[in-house]
Design an enzyme around this catalytic site. Structure first.
Site: not given
Ligand code: PLP
Ligand code: CA
Length: 309
Positions: A27, A29
């Site tokens: 992932d 952010d």
């Protein structure tokens, strides 16, 4: 599959877990960076993983950047070089979904960013936004007279900073044509946290608005949907048993990883906390058990010692 323990990934366990993996899905952010700043030690950790021959892929719900823009951001922040084909953003994956689901020549009505439009173009999907603000009359009821494009067979909702009542009206009118007009959302994240405890509404709020108007549930492309993992698995030879999903959110990243049979690693540099994990562990609700990761680290920089020879 009860019994995921959320153990700290360190020492010999960390070495063994990383040695067993050939692919890591990150992932973005909250894991690699926050906003425009790389998290301390993250570029070094990914550099080591790349040097160790691991395949690194990037799986993000953010629909406001293209694959190419992500490779540029990774380079700018000092991460090892990534190719666009290693990046699975919800904009790219939504375009891929529509290419598979729509008949040739069918178009999409899009609430979203220029990046979403660019990914649709790259996939060869004709698309239209609301067009110039030429509304046929001053009152919302007049807007139901605005022309509809006959080729539209899908409404696609992504992150749209210019979301409006007029766009919602038009989306509803296309969807009222019937089930032949698909409703697709890039992701359901309903809140995007900012530094200092503040937050802005996420795409989930916009998807909900369209779903409410249309009285239909959208097909969701992004995490925790397994569609986004299927996109990765269709482009690379992925063995779930040798793949680690690294994320900062239990309800998107970790749930998707657990659903798809991956090893899951929570990093505490983003949204979710260890207290939330403990709450899920103590409950005997199976749905909450699937939010518990296999392992956690304070930050992915903590992987560095396990990557030294
Ligand atoms: N959607 C938008 C519009 C965002 O700006 C972000 C994060 O910045 C996200 C979703 C969540 O992205 P990720 O899945 O990389 O955490
Ligand atoms: Ca995140």
């Amino acid at each position: 599959t009860g019994g995921r323990r959320c153990r700290r990934l360190e020492g010999e366990t960390a070495r063994a877990v990383l040695a067993n993996a050939d692919t890591l899905l990150f992932d973005c952010d909250g894991v690699l960076w926050r906003g425009e700043a790389a998290l301390s030690g993250a570029p070094a950790a990914l550099g080591r993983l790349a040097a160790a021959g691991k395949r690194l892929c990037y799986v993000t719900n953010n629909s406001s950047r293209t694959r190419v823009a992500y490779t540029e951001k990774l380079r700018r922040l000092g991460f090892p070089p990534a190719e666009p084909r290693h990046v699975f953003g919800s904009a790219f994956c939504a375009a891929r979904y529509l290419r598979q689901a729509l008949p040739p020549g069918a178009a999409a009505y899009v609430l979203g960013s220029p990046a979403l439009a660019a990914e649709l173009e790259a996939a060869g999907i004709p698309h239209l936004g609301p067009g110039p603000a030429a509304l046929p009359g001053p009152a919302p009821a007049d807007w139901a007279q605005a022309p509809l494009e006959p080729a539209v067979r899908a409404v696609l909702v992504g992150f749209d900073e210019h979301f409006s009542y007029a766009k919602l009206c038009q989306a509803l009118r296309y969807l009222l044509r019937g089930p032949d007009c698909l409703l697709v959302g890039t992701n359901r994240d309903h809140r995007l946290p900012l530094e200092g405890g503040s937050a802005i509404p996420g795409t989930g709020c916009l998807v909900k608005a369209v779903e409410t108007a249309a009285e239909r549930e959208a097909f969701i492309v992004g995490k925790p949907s397994r569609y986004i993992f299927d996109c990765v698995a269709s482009e690379f030879d992925i063995d779930p048993a040798r793949t680690i999903m690294v994320g900062d959110r239990l309800d998107t990243d970790i749930l998707m990883g657990n659903t798809c049979g991956l090893t899951t690693l929570l990093t505490l540099t983003g949204v979710s906390t260890l207290e939330e994990v403990r709450g899920h562990q103590e409950s005997d609700c199976p749905a909450r058990q699937s939010l518990v990761p296999d392992y956690y680290v304070d930050s992915i920089a903590d992987l560095l010692p396990a990557l030294e020879d």
